[in-house]
Design a protein around this motif. Structure first.
Motif, PDB file in Angstrom:
ATOM      1  N   THR A 115     -19.816   0.531  -9.188  1.00  0.00           N
ATOM      2  CA  THR A 115     -20.581  -0.612  -9.666  1.00  0.00           C
ATOM      3  C   THR A 115     -20.271  -1.767  -8.738  1.00  0.00           C
ATOM      4  O   THR A 115     -19.122  -1.999  -8.392  1.00  0.00           O
ATOM      5  CB  THR A 115     -20.150  -0.984 -11.104  1.00  0.00           C
ATOM      6  N   VAL A 116     -21.304  -2.473  -8.311  1.00  0.00           N
ATOM      7  CA  VAL A 116     -21.090  -3.572  -7.374  1.00  0.00           C
ATOM      8  C   VAL A 116     -21.439  -4.888  -8.035  1.00  0.00           C
ATOM      9  O   VAL A 116     -22.515  -5.027  -8.617  1.00  0.00           O
ATOM     10  CB  VAL A 116     -21.958  -3.387  -6.101  1.00  0.00           C
ATOM     11  N   PHE A 117     -20.551  -5.834  -7.947  1.00  0.00           N
ATOM     12  CA  PHE A 117     -20.783  -7.182  -8.475  1.00  0.00           C
ATOM     13  C   PHE A 117     -20.656  -8.117  -7.289  1.00  0.00           C
ATOM     14  O   PHE A 117     -19.582  -8.261  -6.735  1.00  0.00           O
ATOM     15  CB  PHE A 117     -19.715  -7.499  -9.530  1.00  0.00           C
ATOM     16  N   LEU A 118     -21.770  -8.715  -6.882  1.00  0.00           N
ATOM     17  CA  LEU A 118     -21.682  -9.582  -5.723  1.00  0.00           C
ATOM     18  C   LEU A 118     -22.176 -10.991  -6.028  1.00  0.00           C
ATOM     19  O   LEU A 118     -22.985 -11.201  -6.922  1.00  0.00           O
ATOM     20  CB  LEU A 118     -22.460  -8.990  -4.537  1.00  0.00           C
ATOM     21  N   THR A 119     -21.654 -11.951  -5.297  1.00  0.00           N
ATOM     22  CA  THR A 119     -22.149 -13.316  -5.421  1.00  0.00           C
ATOM     23  C   THR A 119     -22.932 -13.639  -4.159  1.00  0.00           C
ATOM     24  O   THR A 119     -22.652 -13.110  -3.085  1.00  0.00           O
ATOM     25  CB  THR A 119     -21.018 -14.354  -5.555  1.00  0.00           C
ATOM     26  N   THR A 120     -23.945 -14.470  -4.309  1.00  0.00           N
ATOM     27  CA  THR A 120     -24.736 -14.834  -3.142  1.00  0.00           C
ATOM     28  C   THR A 120     -25.481 -16.121  -3.395  1.00  0.00           C
ATOM     29  O   THR A 120     -25.716 -16.500  -4.553  1.00  0.00           O
ATOM     30  CB  THR A 120     -25.739 -13.712  -2.794  1.00  0.00           C
ATOM     31  N   HIS A 121     -25.838 -16.817  -2.311  1.00  0.00           N
ATOM     32  CA  HIS A 121     -26.762 -17.936  -2.495  1.00  0.00           C
ATOM     33  C   HIS A 121     -28.075 -17.640  -1.750  1.00  0.00           C
ATOM     34  O   HIS A 121     -28.918 -18.514  -1.606  1.00  0.00           O
ATOM     35  CB  HIS A 121     -26.147 -19.263  -2.048  1.00  0.00           C
ATOM     36  N   TYR A 122     -28.223 -16.404  -1.307  1.00  0.00           N
ATOM     37  CA  TYR A 122     -29.461 -16.003  -0.640  1.00  0.00           C
ATOM     38  C   TYR A 122     -30.376 -15.302  -1.625  1.00  0.00           C
ATOM     39  O   TYR A 122     -30.038 -14.242  -2.155  1.00  0.00           O
ATOM     40  CB  TYR A 122     -29.166 -15.038   0.504  1.00  0.00           C
ATOM     41  N   LEU A 123     -31.545 -15.874  -1.860  1.00  0.00           N
ATOM     42  CA  LEU A 123     -32.365 -15.268  -2.897  1.00  0.00           C
ATOM     43  C   LEU A 123     -32.985 -13.956  -2.472  1.00  0.00           C
ATOM     44  O   LEU A 123     -33.229 -13.089  -3.303  1.00  0.00           O
ATOM     45  CB  LEU A 123     -33.408 -16.250  -3.426  1.00  0.00           C
TER      46      LEU A 123
END
Lengths: 254, 321
Positions: free
Chosen positions: B194-202
């Motif tokens: 399971t991958v939980f990622l943060t991003t500010h790229y929509l």
């Protein structure tokens, strides 16, 4: 036991990395070497009041103090490397694993002890050429004192690095601790030459006891009480400092 | 029940400037659920609380309030168990300049308590999987940015965790490296993680993630699959450029029209209009503006993006935050 295994892991890793840039070891010892070559010869008259009738005897009084200064200063500056690793995310990467937090500290501090052993050996070999004499058993006991000093000062430095995180502030702090400590410990000149008020502070200073003990060892008095006093005080200080610093590794680092 | 369940997670930072202490609610009560095997994206502008939330879930900073269950382990009381089940890959990476990839991977495995032989075996496998075998015995400082990132990921999953936390995995990467990174993330999912990622790229949230939570100012403002979120904003978005001097007048004229539901003034002399269907709305917009004597300089039609979702919920554009 997990702590031993993890400490060995971290120690081995840090030692291997240091061997890849041995310049640091050499740089660390350059100042003491300069002092040894240029400053120590001037000491004979200054130390004459303490019975230094020859170059060799002056060295026997000076070199032990310098070794303590080396162990102290070398340890106190160890924290800067940790600051670098903190910024690079390396400490954090260790903290998401179950690795022993104490090992993260001890592995590094023991590496610093190894560095000191090498640097001290360089100084001693040079001093031998200048006429210093010391017996091997006395030297080994002396190494024990130096190792305790480095363990303490390095652990302290790592704890400060984790708390302060800013290299500029840390630089100020270390300098403001290191300088007075050196002077009060009688590393450059024996504290016995100092005025009474300065001498009185020395009795509570474990590092001054270390210098006195080291001088006793180097002048062939292995039974001197200052030696076991130095071990006792330094041992206690090391335990307290390691406990304090070890806890810092367990808490959040950023 | 999801593999990650979060309720009311909060974190307040205190900053001291001069003699005043200001409290900042970086994370103000976040509720989340992440299903096993999905790629979950945490989207938000810088400073929204993404990294703080992630670091709390990765057991790196203690929460001030709230609970979380990660792979069945309680975040507050079973930290060791949580750490076994998660991998954490920080934004800046954590490779050592003077060490080789092989050494870094073996070290990471052994710090996880894996025995020497098994650590070496897994390292060889990881080097293969991440195409690093050729460089494995060169120092990390000689690697490219993309290679170092691959070492980061390999380190993060060497202990075969169930969940991988990725903090802004493609920030600072060129488009090609970003595409490669997306492939790596998809590969993690293929292998059951399971991958939980943060991003500010929509685009990252839109194209890569199965489900997205949008965070702003420390609170979740929207949650769902990218398609579902976009569908909430029905219709199309038409952006017209009329020049700075005419935006007010154009907005007045358009506000009353029945074929659109929203009129918003954007900077650069543009107006953003939410319409039912772009193909029928555009001619009518042109006619309306023409009748009012306003010249139409540019027209743009697009389907709603996550930026439009963010705009609707917060009144600000993600791009401009």
């Amino acid at each position: 036991m997990k702590v031993f295994r993890d400490t060995w892991l971290i120690f081995h890793r840090n030692l291997r990395l240091m061997l890849r840039s041995p310049l640091w070891v050499v740089l660390g010892v350059s100042q003491p070497v300069v002092f040894l070559l240029l400053f120590a010869p001037l000491l004979k008259p200054a130390l004459a009041s303490m019975g230094a009738n020859s170059q060799a005897q002056a060295y026997r009084i000076y070199v032990p103090g310098m070794l303590v200064a080396l162990a102290l200063a070398g340890g106190l500056y160890a924290g800067f490397d940790l600051l670098r690793e903190l910024a690079a995310g390396i400490v954090e990467r260790a903290r998401v694993t179950p690795v022993s937090r104490l090992a993260l500290l001890l592995g590094r501090a023991l590496r610093d002890v190894v560095v000191l052993i090498v640097q001290a050996a360089i100084i001693i070999v040079l001093s031998l050429l200048f006429g210093l004499t010391v017996s091997v058993p006395a030297l080994l006991i002396g190494y024990g004192i130096l190792a305790l000093i480095t363990l303490t000062s390095a652990s302290f430095s790592y704890g400060v690095a984790l708390k302060i995180k800013n290299p500029a502030v840390m630089g100020q702090l270390v300098n403001n601790v290191a300088q007075p400590l050196m002077l009060l410990s009688g590393t450059l000149l024996p504290i016995a030459l100092a005025p009474l008020w300065l001498r009185d502070t020395a009795n509570g200073n474990p590092f001054n006891w270390a210098v006195t003990g080291m001088r006793a060892l180097f002048t062939g008095h292995p039974g001197d009480p200052s030696i076991w006093k130095a071990f006792a005080m330094l041992g206690a200080l090391a335990v307290v400092t390691i406990a304090w610093s070890g806890r810092k590794f367990a808490k959040s680092v950023r | 029940m999801g593999i990650i369940e979060v309720k009311g997670l909060s974190k307040t930072y205190e900053t001291r400037a001069k003699r005043k202490t200001t409290k900042v609610d970086a994370v103000a009560g976040v509720d989340l659920e992440v299903a096993e095997g999905e790629i979950f994206g945490f989207l938000g502008p810088n400073g929204a609380g993404k990294t703080s939330t992630l670091r709390m879930l990765a057991t790196l900073i203690p929460p001030d309030a709230g609970e979380a269950t990660i792979a069945g382990a309680n975040l507050r009381t079973q930290q060791a168990k949580v750490r076994e089940a998660i991998g954490y890959i920080s934004q800046g990476g954590a490779t050592t300049d003077d060490a080789t990839a092989r050494e870094e991977l073996i070290l990471q495995a052994r710090m996880h308590g894996i025995g020497k032989a098994e650590a070496q075996r897994r390292t060889v496998a990881a080097l293969e999987a991440f195409d690093l075998t050729e460089y494995a015995d060169r120092q990390c400082k000689t690697y490219s940015g993309g290679q170092r990132r691959r070492v980061d990921i390999a380190m993060g999953i060497i202990h075969q965790p169930k969940i991988v936390f990725l903090d802004e995995p493609t920030t600072g990467l060129d488009p090609q490296s970003r595409a490669h990174m997306w492939d790596e993330v998809r590969r993690l999912r293929t292998e059951g993680m399971t991958v939980f990622l943060t991003t500010h790229y929509l685009e990252e949230a839109d194209q890569l993630c199965d489900r997205v939570a949008i965070i702003d100012g420390g609170v979740i403002v929207a949650e769902g699959t990218p398609d579902a979120l976009k569908r909430e904003i029905s219709g199309d978005i038409v952006t017209v450029g009329v020049g700075e001097d005419y935006t007010e007048k154009a907005a007045e004229v358009l506000k009353g029209q029945d074929y659109l539901s929203e009129v918003e003034i954007r900077d650069g002399g543009r107006l953003r209009l939410a319409v039912e269907a772009g193909e029928t709305a555009v001619p009518r917009v042109m006619r309306t503006l023409d009748d009012a004597g306003i010249a139409l300089a540019t027209v743009e039609v697009h389907r709603p993006t996550l930026d439009d979702v963010f705009l609707t919920k917060t009144g600000r554009s993600l791009r401009e935050s």
